[in-house]
Design a protein around this motif. Structure first.
Motif, PDB file in Angstrom:
ATOM      1  N   PHE A 175      -2.174  -5.580  -9.770  1.00  0.00           N
ATOM      2  CA  PHE A 175      -0.895  -5.253  -9.116  1.00  0.00           C
ATOM      3  C   PHE A 175       0.190  -5.707 -10.224  1.00  0.00           C
ATOM      4  CE2 PHE A 175      -1.872  -9.558  -7.473  1.00  0.00           C
ATOM      5  CZ  PHE A 175      -0.507 -10.033  -7.843  1.00  0.00           C
ATOM      6  N   ALA A 178       4.969  -1.337 -12.646  1.00  0.00           N
ATOM      7  CA  ALA A 178       4.608  -0.329 -13.327  1.00  0.00           C
ATOM      8  C   ALA A 178       5.737   0.401 -14.197  1.00  0.00           C
ATOM      9  CB  ALA A 178       4.178   0.829 -12.461  1.00  0.00           C
ATOM     10  N   THR A 190       9.011   0.562 -10.122  1.00  0.00           N
ATOM     11  CA  THR A 190       8.120   1.118  -9.574  1.00  0.00           C
ATOM     12  C   THR A 190       6.993  -0.069  -9.386  1.00  0.00           C
ATOM     13  OG1 THR A 190       8.356   3.588 -10.428  1.00  0.00           O
ATOM     14  CG2 THR A 190       6.025   2.866  -9.756  1.00  0.00           C
ATOM     15  N   ARG A 192       3.541  -1.428  -8.356  1.00  0.00           N
ATOM     16  CA  ARG A 192       2.160  -1.220  -8.227  1.00  0.00           C
ATOM     17  C   ARG A 192       1.523  -2.195  -7.178  1.00  0.00           C
ATOM     18  NH1 ARG A 192       0.775  -1.358 -13.020  1.00  0.00           N
ATOM     19  NH2 ARG A 192      -0.486  -3.351 -13.009  1.00  0.00           N
ATOM     20  N   SER A 197       1.245   2.430  -5.006  1.00  0.00           N
ATOM     21  CA  SER A 197       2.374   2.147  -5.693  1.00  0.00           C
ATOM     22  C   SER A 197       3.609   2.724  -4.843  1.00  0.00           C
ATOM     23  CB  SER A 197       2.145   2.925  -6.863  1.00  0.00           C
ATOM     24  OG  SER A 197       1.306   2.426  -7.531  1.00  0.00           O
ATOM     25  N   ALA A 215       6.710  -7.797  -7.293  1.00  0.00           N
ATOM     26  CA  ALA A 215       5.482  -7.371  -7.211  1.00  0.00           C
ATOM     27  C   ALA A 215       4.389  -8.297  -6.585  1.00  0.00           C
ATOM     28  CB  ALA A 215       4.869  -7.024  -8.828  1.00  0.00           C
ATOM     29  N   SER A 233       6.432   3.121   2.321  1.00  0.00           N
ATOM     30  CA  SER A 233       7.232   3.083   1.255  1.00  0.00           C
ATOM     31  C   SER A 233       8.575   2.897   1.694  1.00  0.00           C
ATOM     32  CB  SER A 233       6.929   4.373   0.283  1.00  0.00           C
ATOM     33  OG  SER A 233       5.597   4.377  -0.226  1.00  0.00           O
TER      34      SER A 233
END
Length: 390
Positions: A175, A178, A190, A192, A197, A215, A233
Motif C-alpha cells: 500500500f 500512488a 491517489t 493505494r 485504491s 496511506a 471511496s
C-alpha cells in the motif's frame, strides 16, 4: 486547576523500572477496562499522532466510534484523550481522575516508584472508553500493557508494516501513495490501499510525510476490518478532507505580515520532513526561524534546519527538557545563521516579524509545545475548538 490534575502533572518525567508491571496491576484492579473494546496500537518513531488522528477520521466516517490517545499535546493535556476527535471535557477529566484516585494510591503503595504520567492517562482513557462506550480504541505508543491486541501498526523508516495476531501480514509496499500533487492548502492524492485504491483524495496537510501517513492510516483501518471489504471511496475522501492537525505544518496567514508556519518537528527526522515541505510547497523569499528546541545537543537538529533558514530567533521551549537558548544560538551562529534570543514566544514572534516582510515566512519549530506557545501568542483558536467531531 484541581489538585488531582496537579498530581497527575507531577507524575512526570516518566519513571523507570517495572513500569509495565505497575500499569498491569492498575488495570487489573480496574477490571481490565482496556479489554472492553477492540484495540489498535500505533508504534514507531515518527508520524504516530497523525496516523491516529487520520484513523479516527476514517473510522468515524464509517460510523465506527473511535477512542484515541496520542502524545504529546499541543496546548492542553486534554488533547491526548479523545472520542471521535473531540477532546475529553474538563469536567469528565476531573471525574475520571477522582474515580482513579484510590486505585492510583493503592498501586503506588505496592511499588518503589509511583505510576507515571503516561500510564495514568492510558488507564484514564481506557476507563472512559469502556464507559462511553466506543467501538474501538486507537492508542499511540510502543509498549503494550498486555498481549490482547487486535492490530498493531509499526511505523518503520524502511516503510510501514501492518501486522497483528491472526491477521494477514502486509508489507509496506502493498500500500502507499500512488499519485501526489501539491494543491492549495494541502495536496491531492491517489492512495493505494490493501483492498483497493482511492483517487482524488484532498488532504489539507502539507508534506510528503503526511501523504505517507494517510496511506498507513487507510491500510490500518482496512486491517482492523480484516482486509475483507473495500472502503467506500466517497467516505474516505470526506474523512481526509475534514481532517485538521494543528501544529503540524499549520499555516497562519497574516495580511500585513509574514505568514507563520507552525510545526512540531523536534528532531532531525521531523526537521528533514519540515525542510522538504518548505522547499517543495512554499514559495517565499526568506525563512526566519523561531526555534524552541528540546534535548541536550541542539547540533543535529540545527544542522538539519539551518540550510533552510536565513535568520533565527531562539526561545526557550516550554518543556522540562528544553535546550538552553544560549547554546542553541551559539550553534546556529557557528553554522552560519544569524541568531538572536527571546524570552517568550510573543517576543520571539515580534523579533522574527521585525526581520521578515510579507514575502517571507516565519517558521516555528522545535517541539509541539513550542508550536503551541506560538499559537497562543498569535491569538489562534484553542485546539479544542478546532478539533471537534471529525
Amino acid at each position: 486547576m484541581s489538585d488531582l490534575i496537579v498530581e497527575l502533572l507531577g507524575r512526570r518525567p516518566p519513571v523507570v523500572g517495572d513500569d509495565r508491571m505497575r500499569l498491569r496491576t492498575l488495570l487489573e484492579l480496574l477490571d481490565r477496562p482496556d479489554h472492553a473494546v477492540p484495540t489498535v496500537w500505533i508504534g514507531g518513531g515518527h508520524g504516530k499522532s497523525s496516523v491516529v488522528a487520520m484513523m479516527a477520521a476514517l473510522l468515524t466516517a464509517l460510523d465506527i466510534s473511535p477512542g484515541t490517545t496520542m502524545s504529546p499535546h499541543l496546548q492542553d493535556l486534554r488533547e491526548r484523550v479523545r472520542i471521535a476527535g473531540t477532546v475529553i471535557p474538563a469536567d469528565v477529566l476531573r471525574e475520571q481522575l477522582d474515580y482513579l484516585d484510590l486505585f492510583l494510591h493503592e498501586v503506588d503503595s505496592r511499588f518503589v516508584t509511583p505510576l507515571g504520567f503516561e500510564d495514568v492517562l492510558f488507564a484514564l482513557a481506557a476507563t472512559w472508553f469502556a464507559d462511553a462506550p466506543v467501538d474501538v480504541a486507537v492508542h499511540e505508543g510502543d509498549a503494550l500493557p498486555s498481549g490482547r491486541v487486535e492490530l498493531s501498526v509499526e511505523l518503520d523508516p524502511a516503510g510501514a508494516i501492518v501486522r497483528g495476531g491472526g491477521l494477514v501480514h502486509v508489507a509496506g509496499e502493498a500500500f502507499g501513495v500512488a499519485e501526489r500533487a501539491v494543491a492549495v492548502g494541502g495536496q491531492r492524492l491517489t492512495l493505494r490501499g490493501v483492498t483497493g485504491s482511492v483517487a482524488d483524495v484532498y488532504l489539507p496537510l502539507h508534506g510528503r510525510h503526511q501523504a505517507d501517513n494517510a496511506a498507513v492510516a487507510l491500510a490500518a483501518v482496512e486491517g482492523f476490518l480484516g482486509f475483507t471489504t473495500r472502503l467506500d471511496s466517497d467516505l474516505v475522501r470526506e474523512a481526509f478532507a475534514r481532517l485538521r492537525l494543528p501544529g503540524r505544518l499549520e499555516v497562519v496567514r497574516r495580511p500585513d505580515a509574514a505568514s507563520v508556519l507552525l510545526d512540531g518537528a523536534r528532531d532531525p527526522t521531523g526537521g528533514a520532513a519540515l525542510v522538504s515541505a518548505m522547499r517543495d510547497e512554499f514559495t517565499v523569499r526568506n525563512r526566519i526561524g523561531v526555534l524552541g528546541l528540546v534535548g541536550g545537543d541542539p547540533g543535529p537538529m540545527l544542522q538539519t534546519l539551518v540550510p533552510a533558514l536565513d535568520h533565527a530567533v531562539i526561545m526557550p521551549a516550554p518543556t522540562a527538557d528544553a535546550a538552553r537558548p544560549a547554546d542553541v544560538s551559539a550553534v546556529a551562529t557557528e553554522l552560519g545563521v544569524p541568531a538572536e534570543l527571546a524570552d517568550t514566544a510573543e517576543q520571539a514572534l515580534d523579533l522574527a516579524s521585525g526581520v521578515a516582510t510579507v514575502e517571507d515566512a516565519v517558521v516555528v519549530a522545535g517541539s509541539l509545545q513550542t508550536a503551541g506557545e506560538a499559537r497562543r501568542a498569535l491569538g489562534l483558536e484553542p485546539v479544542e475548538a478546532l478539533l471537534g467531531p471529525v
